[in-house]
Scaffold this motif. Structure first.
Motif, PDB file in Angstrom:
ATOM      1  N   ASP A 285       0.639  -1.668  -0.211  1.00 34.55           N
ATOM      2  CA  ASP A 285      -0.072  -0.284   0.375  1.00 34.55           C
ATOM      3  C   ASP A 285       1.188   1.301  -0.307  1.00 34.55           C
ATOM      4  N   THR A 286       0.417   1.865  -0.775  1.00 35.61           N
ATOM      5  CA  THR A 286       1.311   3.622  -0.487  1.00 35.61           C
ATOM      6  C   THR A 286      -0.469   4.774   0.064  1.00 35.61           C
ATOM      7  N   THR A 287       1.171   5.679   0.331  1.00 40.38           N
ATOM      8  CA  THR A 287       0.102   6.793   1.931  1.00 40.38           C
ATOM      9  C   THR A 287      -0.080   8.130   1.190  1.00 40.38           C
ATOM     10  N   THR A 288       1.278   7.960  -0.646  1.00 41.71           N
ATOM     11  CA  THR A 288       1.145   9.435  -0.115  1.00 41.71           C
ATOM     12  C   THR A 288       1.023   9.733  -1.934  1.00 41.71           C
TER      13      THR A 288
END
Length: 142
Positions: free
Chosen positions: A48-51
């Motif tokens: 997962d990416t957050t930004t």
């Protein structure tokens, strides 16, 4: 990438007689997210990416001329069924062995034959300002 601290101007240059407003958002993008290494025909790996602007990678080992299927499920990057992320595969020598393919919330499956023995990297590149993740699995293509 900004390499010097300080204030940096953003130039907006409309074409022709264009007028209007532009909203600009700058993000401090962390390093690529890394998922657990995959094993061919083994368990899945979620990344997962957050930004916005952050990419993600997952690796797997394969042998020369293995025919493989890469399965992407549980895609949460963006809301589009077709194209919230691009996914590519990079070989052990740093060359792209699967050009970037789009994937959306419906998921996708791609097949490829790897050219050499070594560690391969699946790269997830969320599009636009999308964040989220993908669950990957690598299987033999039977």
């Amino acid at each position: 990438a900004v390499t010097v601290s300080g204030t940096h101007p953003v130039k907006i240059d409309p074409t022709g007689s264009g007028v209007g407003m532009v909203t600009v958002t700058a993000y401090l993008v962390p390093a690529d997210a890394t998922g657990a290494a995959l094993t061919v025909n083994g368990a899945t790996s979620r990344v997962d990416t957050t930004t916005p602007g952050q990419n993600a990678t997952v690796t797997f080992a394969a042998n020369s001329q293995d025919s493989l299927r890469i399965v992407a499920t549980s895609v949460t990057t963006g809301a589009s069924t077709c194209c919230g992320s691009k996914v590519s595969v990079i070989g052990p020598l740093g060359t792209t062995v699967m050009l970037a393919k789009t994937v959306g919330t419906n998921g996708a499956t791609w097949t490829l034959t790897v050219p050499s023995t070594g560690t391969y990297t699946i790269k997830m590149d969320p599009q636009s300002s999308s964040v989220g993740g993908i669950t990957f699995k690598v299987q033999t293509n039977a």
